[in-house]
Design a protein around this motif. Structure first.
Motif, PDB file in Angstrom:
ATOM      1  N   LYS A 202       0.865  -1.170   0.000  1.00 16.62           N
ATOM      2  CA  LYS A 202       0.000   0.000   0.000  1.00 16.62           C
ATOM      3  C   LYS A 202       0.911   1.232   0.000  1.00 16.62           C
ATOM      4  O   LYS A 202       1.941   1.251   0.702  1.00 16.62           O
ATOM      5  CB  LYS A 202      -0.898  -0.002   1.232  1.00 16.62           C
ATOM      6  N   LYS A 204       1.246   5.279   0.656  1.00 18.68           N
ATOM      7  CA  LYS A 204       0.614   6.422   1.320  1.00 18.68           C
ATOM      8  C   LYS A 204       1.426   7.688   1.057  1.00 18.68           C
ATOM      9  O   LYS A 204       2.652   7.638   0.899  1.00 18.68           O
ATOM     10  CB  LYS A 204       0.548   6.191   2.832  1.00 18.68           C
ATOM     11  N   ASP A 212      -0.006  11.665   7.604  1.00 14.44           N
ATOM     12  CA  ASP A 212      -0.635  10.894   6.535  1.00 14.44           C
ATOM     13  C   ASP A 212      -1.586  11.787   5.737  1.00 14.44           C
ATOM     14  O   ASP A 212      -2.482  12.428   6.284  1.00 14.44           O
ATOM     15  CB  ASP A 212      -1.411   9.715   7.149  1.00 14.44           C
ATOM     16  N   ARG A 215      -4.089   8.116   0.267  1.00 12.59           N
ATOM     17  CA  ARG A 215      -3.522   7.103  -0.620  1.00 12.59           C
ATOM     18  C   ARG A 215      -2.857   7.751  -1.837  1.00 12.59           C
ATOM     19  O   ARG A 215      -3.335   8.769  -2.362  1.00 12.59           O
ATOM     20  CB  ARG A 215      -4.613   6.142  -1.086  1.00 12.59           C
TER      21      ARG A 215
END
Length: 606
Positions: A202, A204, A212, A215
């Motif tokens: 994944k 990020k 964060d 995506r």
């Protein structure tokens, strides 16, 4: 002239400008490496570890499952302006521990992430999650550890732990990374490729402060983790737990097999340990304690321990002699204790002549001394020494076909093959000096240099139950999506003994339990048990108690071997435990279990 210089200078600047424009176009449009390098500064790759496959018993009950934990990862290059004291307080670690972990991470890589603090529990994670964003260079990596429904079957299940440097070097497909967990023993190791699954990724986006931002590329670059296969074992969990209860406080093993398939119903190694002790953050500390235990709980006795087989080997001797034609079922031989001692004088006085069934029922040593002599010294040549060489090797070839003297191929690592001697062995042992039957006669009664593994004796009981064939014992019933075990476990192995001779062995084993040495603790109401006791020499310590059996006589459902170290006669601990296991499996809730208090008490030497 001056005007020409002006044009030349303008031309030079124009050319330089064009070069810069072209280079800028190449950097921004054509060459993507610069763009990728820039993105690397803000895009974080997060490995998605797959759920490891579950392990079920034969009835679908979960034995091994997964429990989520979290690793705190560090990328040393990204760690700036760190409040070391606050960070140590957050994790409840000392400054020296912090320095040690930082140094280890930098030694691994300054730019690649590695584990800083492993296996954070859900409770701990909830406490620190909201604060971690303040510490640049650190990120959470979800992981799983193994959890167990019952504190049982540890040696067969095995454990997982962090991959070692040597294992990483041996990883030819480059699947593993530093910090990954891998099956180290038992089923976890043997079926590692099926259980581990396939990791995903994944991506990020994080800003320069490490927060964060969602995506990357709307998740289009992400790949899903694929869980490992759920494996259905052959184990009957109820029988397994009962076997462990019976072996509590003892040393030895119990193995029960379904004869028609080779599926292992129960595999007990005693003493053992709680498998949960080797899962989680305290793995290292617990492993050191367990590995230093003088009772050797990590030693998987059912397939690693080797013992002399004792009197249970007389069944093997009988079958080989019948096939070779040196005896028939009604061959009578005297119990001549001048040849070798006989320990069953009460029901079998000196000088009694027994046929084969009677000799097995009463475990007559002199009878099998004479049978072995007939087998080894058949008069192939006049020289008795050379004749013994020829006869022993012929005997050994028959023994090999029962699965003795080598590994059977169970789906567990570390299997011991035992040892069955041949002429070459004795040539080495005697260093060129002559030898003959009189030097090796103890083989006749399962003593001497004979060494077998409990798994092999359970497999032999299954072979007799099947009247001459066996399937390789195995622990996984469904190892693939089509619901089949591995192909090698579907192969039928035949012995070189005629099936008619097995019927004689079956009758003898039935008589052992009906009226012989096994009648007191292995006889069960409503079930015809066929068995054989063994008392294995263990000088200067008490003998080992051994028993093999199968039941019922017609269409057998279970074959079993029991070894209890230092427990004396096979008719006591060995026969008692085997009888209880058979009754428990065949009768379930209606089992009377008459011998259970005697076995649990454990006073076998008197």
């Amino acid at each position: 002239m001056i005007d020409n210089r002006k044009y030349v200078i303008q031309g030079i600047f124009l050319i330089i400008g064009v070069v810069f424009l072209i280079q800028l176009f190449a950097i921004q449009v054509i060459d993507k490496s610069y763009r990728q390098a820039a993105e690397q500064n803000i895009v974080q790759e997060v490995i998605q570890y797959p759920y490891r496959g579950l392990l079920l018993d034969r009835n679908g009950e979960i034995m091994v499952y997964n429990e989520p934990l979290f690793d705190l990862m560090i990328t040393p290059k990204q760690v700036v302006n760190l409040d070391t004291l606050g960070f140590c307080n957050l994790l409840n670690i000392t400054k020296s521990e912090f320095n040690e972990k930082i140094a280890a991470a930098k030694a691994y890589s300054y730019v690649k992430p590695s584990i800083f603090y492993k296996q954070i529990s859900n409770t701990e994670f909830a406490r620190i999650e909201g604060t971690l964003d303040q510490y640049k260079g650190f990120a959470i990596q979800p992981r799983i550890v193994r959890a167990y429904s019952y504190p049982a079957m540890a040696n067969a299940l095995g454990y997982i732990s962090e991959i070692s440097k040597n294992e990483l070097k041996q990883d030819t497909i480059n699947y593993y990374h530093q910090g990954d967990y891998i099956g180290k023993s038992g089923l976890e190791s043997y079926y590692e490729s099926e259980l581990r699954g396939k990791r995903g990724k994944k991506f990020k986006i994080r800003n320069v402060r490490g927060i964060d931002q969602g995506r990357f590329n709307d998740g289009k670059s992400d790949t899903l983790a694929i869980p490992g296969q759920t494996l259905t074992s052959t184990i009957d969990l109820e029988l397994q737990l009962y076997g462990e209860k019976l072996m509590a406080g003892k040393a030895g093993s119990v193995i029960a097999i379904e004869p028609s398939t080779g599926e292992i119903l129960a595999i007990v190694s005693a003493p053992s340990y709680d498998p949960g002790a080797l899962s989680g953050r305290n793995f290292g500390e617990n492993f050191e304690v367990i590995s230093q235990d003088t009772l050797k709980p990590l030693f998987n006795r059912p397939l690693m321990a080797s013992y002399r087989p004792g009197s249970i080997f007389k069944i093997v001797q009988a079958l080989v002699a019948l096939q070779e034609g040196v005896i028939v079922a009604n061959t009578k031989l005297k119990c001549n204790t001048a040849l070798i001692g006989c320990h069953n004088a009460a029901s079998h006085p000196f000088g009694t002549s027994e046929d084969l069934v009677g000799a097995i029922t009463n475990s007559c040593n002199p009878y099998f001394y004479q049978v072995m002599r007939k087998m080894v010294m058949q008069g192939e040549v006049e020289d008795p020494y050379q004749d013994s060489h020829i006869g022993l090797d012929k005997w050994r070839s028959y023994i090999d076909n029962f699965g003795f003297g080598g590994t059977l191929g169970i789906d567990l690592p570390g299997e011991n093959g035992g040892m069955i001697p041949n002429s070459a062995y004795y040539d080495r042992a005697y260093r060129g000096r002559a030898w003959k039957f009189s030097n090796i006669y103890s083989l006749a009664i399962g003593e001497g240099e004979n060494l077998v593994v409990p798994l092999q004796m359970a497999n032999f009981a299954a072979t007799v139950a099947n009247r001459g064939h066996y399937y390789t014992p195995h622990l996984i019933k469904k190892a693939s999506e089509d619901g089949e075990p591995l192909p090698q476990f579907l192969v039928k192995h035949e012995t070189e003994i005629n099936s008619e001779y097995f019927e004689i062995a079956v009758e003898a084993m039935a008589e052992v339990v009906r009226s012989g040495t096994g009648q007191y603790r292995a006889k069960l109401p409503g079930i015809e048990v066929c068995g054989k006791t063994g008392t294995v020499q263990n000088d200067p310590n008490p003998d080992h108690s051994v028993f093999i059996a199968f039941a019922p006589r017609i269409n057998p459902k279970i074959a079993i071997s029991v070894y209890v170290e230092g427990a004396g006669q096979g008719a006591r601990a060995g026969a008692g435990i085997a009888g209880l296991m058979i009754e428990k499996y065949l009768k379930r809730d209606s089992a009377v279990l008459r011998m259970e208090p005697y076995i649990l008490k454990g006073d076998f030497l008197y």
